[in-house]
Write an enzyme that holds these catalytic residues in place. Sequence first.
Site, mmCIF file in Angstrom:
data_model
loop_
_atom_site.group_PDB
_atom_site.id
_atom_site.type_symbol
_atom_site.label_atom_id
_atom_site.label_comp_id
_atom_site.label_asym_id
_atom_site.label_seq_id
_atom_site.Cartn_x
_atom_site.Cartn_y
_atom_site.Cartn_z
ATOM 1 N N SER A 98 -30.337 49.521 -56.464
ATOM 2 C CA SER A 98 -30.238 48.161 -55.973
ATOM 3 C C SER A 98 -30.394 47.168 -57.132
ATOM 4 O O SER A 98 -29.634 47.207 -58.089
ATOM 5 C CB SER A 98 -31.272 47.954 -54.860
ATOM 6 O OG SER A 98 -31.100 46.735 -54.196
ATOM 7 N N HIS A 123 -25.610 48.919 -53.956
ATOM 8 C CA HIS A 123 -25.267 48.594 -52.573
ATOM 9 C C HIS A 123 -25.242 47.079 -52.420
ATOM 10 O O HIS A 123 -25.561 46.350 -53.345
ATOM 11 C CB HIS A 123 -26.218 49.259 -51.572
ATOM 12 C CG HIS A 123 -27.649 48.802 -51.663
ATOM 13 N ND1 HIS A 123 -28.642 49.322 -50.873
ATOM 14 C CD2 HIS A 123 -28.276 47.879 -52.440
ATOM 15 C CE1 HIS A 123 -29.791 48.750 -51.153
ATOM 16 N NE2 HIS A 123 -29.593 47.864 -52.096
#
Length: 197
Positions: A98, A123
């Site tokens: 992330s 993501h």
Amino acid sequence: MNLIPTVIEQTSRGERAYDIYSRLLKDRIILLGSAIDDNVANSIVAQLLFLQAEDPDKDISLYINSPGGSITAGMAIYDTMQIIKPKVQTICIGMAASMGAFLLAAGEPGKRFALPNAEVMIHQPLGGAQGQATEIEIAAKRILFLREKLNGILSERTGQPLEVIARDTDRDNFMTAERAKEYGLIDHIMHRSTDNK
């Protein structure tokens, strides 16, 4: 309980004890080894600014083992990395997920590394909203804005087209070090400590 090791150095004046992070900082090494929140970001930013003041012409190494975290906290680190004069080398140890992956890619081009067994995960931004419909709408618009901003920066940093980034960040996308290199998130896989010179 989080135990922080102490190292002892012999100097001409006798012994000097450091916590391990202070000792690493002396060698211009910063460790991001947790989720990213405002406190962690403030600490990383302060270390980056301190090292710039110490020697603006010497590289800084940022080791990353992080599940990600707050977008605004991560962007504080990112922006500081971009504005300081020293080049920031990034090294993924364990997992950069992330916002951790975003910061890994934000390192100086040509100086972004991962260890052979490290993993990288990208993501789209996560967020939750509750309250009245207008508050939920505001939160949703903000998440969409942040997704566009982060995808644009990742596209610049990796060389991937924006459409590819948008597709690949739609869901959790785990990568080996080799795949992260092919994708452009890192430049090299580090096999020996001499690789980072």
